[in-house]
Write a protein that holds these residues in place. Structure first.
Motif, short mmCIF file in Angstrom:
data_model
loop_
_atom_site.label_atom_id
_atom_site.label_comp_id
_atom_site.label_asym_id
_atom_site.label_seq_id
_atom_site.Cartn_x
_atom_site.Cartn_y
_atom_site.Cartn_z
N CYS A 1 -26.98 -112.77 92.75
CA CYS A 1 -27.50 -113.32 91.50
C CYS A 1 -28.22 -112.25 90.70
N LEU A 2 -27.72 -111.98 89.51
CA LEU A 2 -28.33 -111.03 88.59
C LEU A 2 -29.15 -111.82 87.59
N TYR A 3 -30.48 -111.65 87.63
CA TYR A 3 -31.39 -112.38 86.75
C TYR A 3 -31.81 -111.48 85.59
N PHE A 4 -31.78 -112.01 84.39
CA PHE A 4 -32.26 -111.28 83.22
C PHE A 4 -32.72 -112.26 82.16
N LYS A 5 -33.55 -111.77 81.25
CA LYS A 5 -34.11 -112.62 80.20
C LYS A 5 -33.16 -112.75 79.01
N GLN A 6 -32.57 -111.62 78.60
CA GLN A 6 -31.68 -111.65 77.44
C GLN A 6 -30.69 -110.49 77.54
N LEU A 7 -29.53 -110.67 76.96
CA LEU A 7 -28.50 -109.64 76.99
C LEU A 7 -28.97 -108.34 76.35
N ALA A 8 -29.85 -108.43 75.37
CA ALA A 8 -30.34 -107.24 74.68
C ALA A 8 -31.07 -106.29 75.64
N ASP A 9 -31.53 -106.80 76.79
CA ASP A 9 -32.22 -105.97 77.79
C ASP A 9 -31.25 -105.17 78.64
N LEU A 10 -29.95 -105.45 78.53
CA LEU A 10 -28.94 -104.84 79.40
C LEU A 10 -28.02 -103.91 78.62
N ASP A 11 -27.51 -102.91 79.30
CA ASP A 11 -26.50 -102.03 78.72
C ASP A 11 -25.17 -102.78 78.79
N SER A 12 -24.60 -103.14 77.65
CA SER A 12 -23.40 -103.99 77.62
C SER A 12 -22.19 -103.32 78.28
N PHE A 13 -22.06 -102.01 78.15
CA PHE A 13 -20.95 -101.30 78.77
C PHE A 13 -21.06 -101.36 80.29
N VAL A 14 -22.26 -101.13 80.81
CA VAL A 14 -22.49 -101.19 82.26
C VAL A 14 -22.29 -102.61 82.76
N LEU A 15 -22.77 -103.60 82.01
CA LEU A 15 -22.59 -104.99 82.40
C LEU A 15 -21.11 -105.34 82.53
N GLU A 16 -20.32 -104.93 81.57
CA GLU A 16 -18.88 -105.21 81.63
C GLU A 16 -18.25 -104.54 82.86
N GLN A 17 -18.66 -103.31 83.16
CA GLN A 17 -18.14 -102.63 84.35
C GLN A 17 -18.55 -103.36 85.63
#
Length: 138
Positions: free
Chosen positions: A108-124
Motif C-alpha cells: 500500500c502506497l499512501y500519499f496525500k495528493q498526486l502533486a507530492d509525487l513524481d508522475s514519471f516515477v509513479l507511472e514506472q
C-alpha cells in the motif's frame, strides 16, 4: 477456508468517489483512473465497498489460500489516497526512493495528493508492479 471479502462488484466507481473524496482527492482520483486504465488496458471496477480496481489476477499462497485480486487499484482512506502496488524487486524499491512524499506499507502506497509525487516515477512504479504480478501469477 473463509471466503475473500474483497471481490469485484457492480457498484458505481463514480458514486464511491463522489461520496468519499474531498475536492482535491476527487481530481486526483480521476487522474489516477486515467493513468491506471492506460497502463492496464482495463476499466475501473469496484472491489468490495472501497477499492477501485483494474484488471485481476488469481493467486494461491503457500498456505493454500487462494483468491482473485485487482492488478492494481486505489482507495480513499480519510485524508490519504492509497495505491495498491507490488514493490518487491530492487528496481521497484529504487523507484520508491525517487517518488516523493509518501509512506509505503507491504503493498500500500499512501500519499496525500498526486502533486507530492513524481508522475514519471509513479507511472514506472505502477507499470513495474503490473509486470511483477503478471510474471508471478500469470
Amino acid at each position: 477456508m473463509t471466503e475473500n471479502k474483497t471481490k469485484a462488484t457492480d457498484a458505481s466507481v463514480g458514486d464511491y468517489i463522489a461520496s468519499r473524496a474531498q475536492a482535491q482527492q476527487g481530481n486526483d482520483c480521476h487522474a489516477l483512473m486515467a493513468l491506471l486504465e492506460k497502463l492496464t488496458g482495463q476499466s475501473a471496477k469496484m472491489w468490495g465497498p472501497s477499492i477501485v480496481g483494474y484488471g485481476s489476477y488469481s493467486y494461491t499462497y503457500d498456505s493454500g489460500r487462494s483468491g482473485e485480486a485487482p492488478l492494481t487499484g486505489f482507495a480513499i482512506r480519510g485524508r490519504d489516497l492509497v495505491l495498491y502496488l507490488s514493490v518487491d524487486s530492487e528496481e521497484q524499491q529504487a523507484l520508491l526512493t525517487r517518488l516523493g512524499k509518501h509512506k509505503m506499507g507491504k503493498s500500500c502506497l499512501y500519499f496525500k495528493q498526486l502533486a507530492d509525487l513524481d508522475s514519471f516515477v509513479l507511472e514506472q512504479l505502477i507499470a513495474g508492479s503490473i509486470t511483477e504480478l503478471r510474471q508471478r501469477y500469470g
